[in-house]
Design a protein around this motif. Structure first.
Motif, PDB file in Angstrom:
ATOM      1  N   SER A   2     -14.414  40.055   2.181  1.00  0.00           N
ATOM      2  CA  SER A   2     -13.163  39.701   1.507  1.00  0.00           C
ATOM      3  C   SER A   2     -12.986  38.191   1.419  1.00  0.00           C
ATOM      4  O   SER A   2     -12.524  37.663   0.405  1.00  0.00           O
ATOM      5  N   ASP A   3     -13.358  37.472   2.488  1.00  0.00           N
ATOM      6  CA  ASP A   3     -13.245  36.017   2.485  1.00  0.00           C
ATOM      7  C   ASP A   3     -14.137  35.404   1.414  1.00  0.00           C
ATOM      8  O   ASP A   3     -13.735  34.476   0.704  1.00  0.00           O
ATOM      9  N   ASP A   4     -15.361  35.914   1.297  1.00  0.00           N
ATOM     10  CA  ASP A   4     -16.297  35.388   0.303  1.00  0.00           C
ATOM     11  C   ASP A   4     -15.777  35.636  -1.108  1.00  0.00           C
ATOM     12  O   ASP A   4     -15.809  34.736  -1.963  1.00  0.00           O
ATOM     13  N   VAL A   5     -15.287  36.842  -1.361  1.00  0.00           N
ATOM     14  CA  VAL A   5     -14.749  37.168  -2.681  1.00  0.00           C
ATOM     15  C   VAL A   5     -13.537  36.290  -2.979  1.00  0.00           C
ATOM     16  O   VAL A   5     -13.395  35.747  -4.087  1.00  0.00           O
ATOM     17  N   TYR A   6     -12.672  36.133  -1.993  1.00  0.00           N
ATOM     18  CA  TYR A   6     -11.480  35.288  -2.159  1.00  0.00           C
ATOM     19  C   TYR A   6     -11.868  33.857  -2.512  1.00  0.00           C
ATOM     20  O   TYR A   6     -11.310  33.263  -3.449  1.00  0.00           O
ATOM     21  N   GLU A   7     -12.813  33.287  -1.787  1.00  0.00           N
ATOM     22  CA  GLU A   7     -13.205  31.905  -2.017  1.00  0.00           C
ATOM     23  C   GLU A   7     -13.834  31.726  -3.388  1.00  0.00           C
ATOM     24  O   GLU A   7     -13.583  30.723  -4.081  1.00  0.00           O
TER      25      GLU A   7
END
Length: 219
Positions: A2-7
């Motif tokens: 989720s963090d990677d997609v968000y960034e």
């Protein structure tokens, strides 16, 4: 995940790769990013909290338009947070802190000399966060990080509206006062930047937007 997609989505919106008004469909984003829809939905929720996307209940999600009033507020708050930090951080500065801040200021000066708005915005955020960390104020640091994407996004869309001569003068004033550990002088230079120089960029962007031909709705 989720963090990677968000960034990745945040960066695409901030840089203008995803344009204001563009619809964001969960399944299309999941396919493009090589993930499931769940991390995409989590990322979109976080982007909505930053004001970067509009989520219409039971309808669709789109990249939020750039609201210049919101940008004015964000820049004013950013300046207030940094200016407030200067008074508390300056008495705590050691030689290593001044050296580090001077290196960061060199990055900002280089960005101004190269007319690189993205690098200037990034350097501005980095120095402001550094002041908050010297002060030991995590709240200020978090506020600056929260405001950063919205300001960077506006900057990317308004490159031609920046007055680099004025930025160069402000940067020089900040640097001189900072290296002398002059809290009053640093705050004065920052007030000029955030009360005069940067608001003028928004004024020019607003004036330019009034002269953009908008096609009729049925065109």
């Amino acid at each position: 995940m989720s963090d990677d997609v968000y960034e990745r989505l945040r960066e695409a919106i901030v840089t203008g790769e995803l344009r204001p008004g563009e619809r964001l469909r969960d399944h299309e984003l999941a396919d493009a990013l090589g993930t499931s829809k769940t991390p995409v939905r989590h990322a979109l929720d976080r982007l909505a909290e930053l004001g970067l996307v509009d989520m219409q209940r039971n309808r669709f999600t789109r990249v939020a338009p750039i609201d210049l009033d919101d940008v004015r507020d964000a820049i004013a708050l950013f300046g207030d947070v940094w200016i407030g930090s200067v008074r508390h951080a300056t008495p705590l500065m050691g030689d290593d802190d001044v050296t580090y801040l001077s290196e960061l200021l060199e990055d900002m000066t280089s960005a101004v000399d190269a007319s690189d708005v993205a690098a200037f915005s990034a350097a501005l955020r980095t120095i402001a966060v550094a002041y908050a960390r010297i002060e030991g104020n995590a709240t200020r640091s978090n506020v600056i990080e929260f405001l950063g994407p919205q300001i960077r996004r506006f900057s990317a869309q308004a490159r031609g509206d920046f007055d680099f001569a004025a930025l160069r003068s402000s940067t020089a004033g900040i640097g001189l006062a900072m290296t002398q550990r002059d809290a009053v002088g640093t705050r004065a230079a920052l007030i000029t930047l955030f009360d005069t120089v940067l608001p003028a960029v928004i004024d020019r962007a607003e004036e330019r937007s009034r002269h953009v031909d908008v096609p009729p709705a049925d065109a």
